[in-house]
Design a protein around this motif. Structure first.
Motif, mmCIF file in Angstrom:
data_model
loop_
_atom_site.group_PDB
_atom_site.id
_atom_site.type_symbol
_atom_site.label_atom_id
_atom_site.label_comp_id
_atom_site.label_asym_id
_atom_site.label_seq_id
_atom_site.Cartn_x
_atom_site.Cartn_y
_atom_site.Cartn_z
ATOM 1 N N LEU A 80 -20.581 -0.449 -10.294
ATOM 2 C CA LEU A 80 -19.634 0.649 -10.111
ATOM 3 C C LEU A 80 -19.930 1.801 -11.064
ATOM 4 O O LEU A 80 -19.933 2.979 -10.658
ATOM 5 N N ILE A 81 -20.205 1.489 -12.305
ATOM 6 C CA ILE A 81 -20.505 2.538 -13.293
ATOM 7 C C ILE A 81 -21.757 3.314 -12.883
ATOM 8 O O ILE A 81 -21.813 4.545 -12.987
ATOM 9 N N GLU A 82 -22.753 2.604 -12.381
ATOM 10 C CA GLU A 82 -23.982 3.261 -11.924
ATOM 11 C C GLU A 82 -23.691 4.167 -10.732
ATOM 12 O O GLU A 82 -24.206 5.291 -10.648
ATOM 13 N N GLU A 83 -22.859 3.688 -9.814
ATOM 14 C CA GLU A 83 -22.517 4.474 -8.628
ATOM 15 C C GLU A 83 -21.714 5.719 -8.985
ATOM 16 O O GLU A 83 -21.863 6.777 -8.370
ATOM 17 N N MET A 84 -20.877 5.602 -9.994
ATOM 18 C CA MET A 84 -20.042 6.727 -10.422
ATOM 19 C C MET A 84 -20.866 7.893 -10.951
ATOM 20 O O MET A 84 -20.422 9.043 -10.922
ATOM 21 N N LYS A 85 -22.085 7.602 -11.398
ATOM 22 C CA LYS A 85 -22.946 8.657 -11.961
ATOM 23 C C LYS A 85 -23.340 9.705 -10.918
ATOM 24 O O LYS A 85 -23.783 10.798 -11.284
ATOM 25 N N GLN A 86 -23.198 9.371 -9.633
ATOM 26 C CA GLN A 86 -23.563 10.322 -8.570
ATOM 27 C C GLN A 86 -22.590 11.492 -8.475
ATOM 28 O O GLN A 86 -22.891 12.502 -7.846
ATOM 29 N N PHE A 87 -21.416 11.339 -9.110
ATOM 30 C CA PHE A 87 -20.342 12.313 -8.893
ATOM 31 C C PHE A 87 -19.857 12.909 -10.208
ATOM 32 O O PHE A 87 -19.812 12.241 -11.244
ATOM 33 N N ASP A 88 -19.492 14.178 -10.136
ATOM 34 C CA ASP A 88 -18.906 14.867 -11.292
ATOM 35 C C ASP A 88 -17.386 14.826 -11.181
ATOM 36 O O ASP A 88 -16.835 14.882 -10.089
ATOM 37 N N ASP A 89 -16.730 14.740 -12.305
ATOM 38 C CA ASP A 89 -15.281 14.882 -12.375
ATOM 39 C C ASP A 89 -14.542 13.931 -11.428
ATOM 40 O O ASP A 89 -13.963 14.334 -10.427
ATOM 41 N N LEU A 90 -14.567 12.654 -11.765
ATOM 42 C CA LEU A 90 -13.853 11.651 -10.972
ATOM 43 C C LEU A 90 -12.408 11.454 -11.441
ATOM 44 O O LEU A 90 -11.667 10.693 -10.831
ATOM 45 N N ASP A 91 -12.033 12.134 -12.500
ATOM 46 C CA ASP A 91 -10.669 11.992 -13.007
ATOM 47 C C ASP A 91 -9.654 12.355 -11.929
ATOM 48 O O ASP A 91 -9.710 13.447 -11.351
ATOM 49 N N GLY A 92 -8.744 11.438 -11.669
ATOM 50 C CA GLY A 92 -7.717 11.675 -10.668
ATOM 51 C C GLY A 92 -8.194 11.490 -9.242
ATOM 52 O O GLY A 92 -7.393 11.539 -8.308
ATOM 53 N N ARG A 93 -9.508 11.269 -9.044
ATOM 54 C CA ARG A 93 -10.048 11.104 -7.690
ATOM 55 C C ARG A 93 -10.492 9.680 -7.416
ATOM 56 O O ARG A 93 -10.744 9.306 -6.278
ATOM 57 N N LEU A 94 -10.631 8.865 -8.473
ATOM 58 C CA LEU A 94 -11.009 7.469 -8.317
ATOM 59 C C LEU A 94 -10.034 6.606 -9.100
ATOM 60 O O LEU A 94 -9.799 6.835 -10.293
ATOM 61 N N LEU A 95 -9.457 5.610 -8.424
ATOM 62 C CA LEU A 95 -8.527 4.687 -9.060
ATOM 63 C C LEU A 95 -8.936 3.259 -8.704
ATOM 64 O O LEU A 95 -9.424 3.001 -7.602
ATOM 65 N N ILE A 96 -8.717 2.337 -9.638
ATOM 66 C CA ILE A 96 -9.136 0.943 -9.453
ATOM 67 C C ILE A 96 -7.935 0.042 -9.702
ATOM 68 O O ILE A 96 -7.252 0.167 -10.734
ATOM 69 N N SER A 97 -7.695 -0.885 -8.781
ATOM 70 C CA SER A 97 -6.590 -1.821 -8.968
ATOM 71 C C SER A 97 -6.842 -2.736 -10.158
ATOM 72 O O SER A 97 -7.939 -3.286 -10.315
#
Length: 418
Positions: A80-97
């Protein structure tokens, strides 16, 4: 009170759900993933650029959408951390249960060791540890994302887990993680992921109660890989059907609105197990090459064959599909004849349902005339008459309205029928 609409694959996975979720997500404020792990792969093409997603919901390409990884998902922190690197500014746009279960490297080791031990009877898993993580969850030995909040306590629980299961791990050749390395790993995961962790169920309940936002639910894999209703034991380790959205997010059946089933204009399957319409000759090779049928997650060549209307009708019924999207119609361009399995021969009888032992059926085909090209067509009226006849036949055979037709990987090359 607002209802949540749902996208579900009705074949063996890889149906093209990512493109449809991405397309529809432009109209939704919340997109939720409810099961599976990073064994899933959704490829989305926007403006010619290819983006591969494994854990992050496909709505991430809509800058206005909030994307939720639900409790029914098993999460590899590393992936997941590796995948998140594709995107800028995930604050408020990605949430995890906080209730989603964690996959660690030892889960992948167990997965791969078991596949080796099965030999010719291997299931054909991706080897990513999904099954062992779900097995730990069910046997009450799993660890949840929310536990990353206290890494010391989590480390102690993991080390206790290894002590209890030492003979099992020794037999499989799985080594206990080094304590210092494990400490650093857990702290890294905590720092990277905890800012995104929430009580996703209560969050969704509040959103539904307010009724101000449109919610789209997204599954991984496909109906025929469902742990209960698929081609067991050659299945994934979770409930891929629409009902899985309820357990995987904490919703009630009353919270589900429209259900859209996704199917290719032909069939593919990755891994082992029954596949009645599989083509082993030149036609199967042509489908594979024209459809670029190689796994998003593993790169493995997919098994290819003709559309199975019996399985699609079964899947549509079990999911309660209101309508269907047919993907990759353009892959059938240039075929002189196109086959569809309209029934099976089973134990000497003609049947129109999916039996439990799908390995013992023989497909009964009907043939359609092919067409030259549908690539890039965006209006129903512009389709060749043969393609229209094919789509109309699929509607009749599956007893499901076809509302969306994809004619290329690009987001814009999509027909939406009224």
């Amino acid at each position: 009170m607002m209802a949540a609409d749902l996208i579900v694959g009705i074949q063996w996975g890889d149906e093209g759900k990512g493109k449809i979720v991405d397309l529809l997500a432009q109209e939704y404020n919340i997109v939720c993933r409810y099961q599976g792990g990073h064994n899933a792969g959704h490829t989305i093409v926007v403006g010619g650029k290819k983006i591969a997603l494994h854990l992050i919901p496909s709505g991430i390409l809509n800058p206005k959408a909030v994307n939720i990884i639900g409790n029914g998902v098993v999460v590899s922190p590393e992936a997941l951390i590796e995948e998140m690197k594709q995107f800028d500014d995930l604050d408020g746009r990605l949430l995890i249960s906080d209730k989603a279960h964690l996959i660690f490297s030892y889960h992948a080791q167990i997965d791969q060791a078991k596949e080796r031990m099965r030999g010719k009877k291997a299931i054909g898993t991706t080897g990513r540890g999904i099954g062992p993580a779900y097995a730990d969850k069910v046997s009450r030995q799993g660890h949840r994302v929310g536990e990353l909040k206290d890494t010391k306590k989590l480390q102690a629980k993991i080390e206790e887990y290894f002590a209890i299961n030492e003979p099992y791990f020794k037999a499989l050749g799985v080594e206990k993680p080094d304590s210092e390395q494990l400490r650093k790993e857990l702290e890294f995961y905590r720092d990277a992921l905890m800012p995104y962790v929430i009580d996703a169920t209560n969050y969704l309940w509040d959103i539904l109660e307010l009724g101000e936002h449109k919610i789209l639910l997204e599954g991984a894999q496909g109906t025929m890989l469902d742990i209960d209703h698929g081609t067991y034991p050659y299945v994934t380790s979770s409930n891929t059907i629409a009902a899985g959205a309820c357990t995987g997010l904490g919703l009630s059946p009353k919270d589900i609105g429209k259900v859209i089933g996704i199917a290719k204009a032909y069939c593919t399957r990755v891994g082992n197990g029954p596949f009645p319409t599989e083509e082993f000759g030149l036609e199967g090779d042509k489908l594979r090459q024209q459809g670029h049928e190689f796994g998003t997650t593993t790169g493995r060549p997919r098994r290819c064959g003709w559309f199975d209307a019996v399985a699609a009708k079964y899947a549509s019924r079990i999911n309660g599909c209101d309508e269907m999207a047919i993907m990759k119609l353009d892959v059938l361009d240039g075929f002189e004849k196109i086959k569809v399995a309209s029934a099976y021969e089973y134990e000497g009888d003609r049947i129109d349902y999916v039996p439990s032992d799908l390995e013992n059926v023989t497909p009964i085909y009907i043939e359609f005339d092919g067409w030259e090209s549908v690539k890039g067509v965006r209006k129903w009226d512009d389709l060749p008459v043969e393609a229209k006849q094919y789509i109309e036949a699929l509607e009749e055979l599956t007893q499901t309205k076809i509302a969306i037709i994809s004619t290329s990987p690009d987001r814009e090359d999509t027909i939406v029928k009224n």
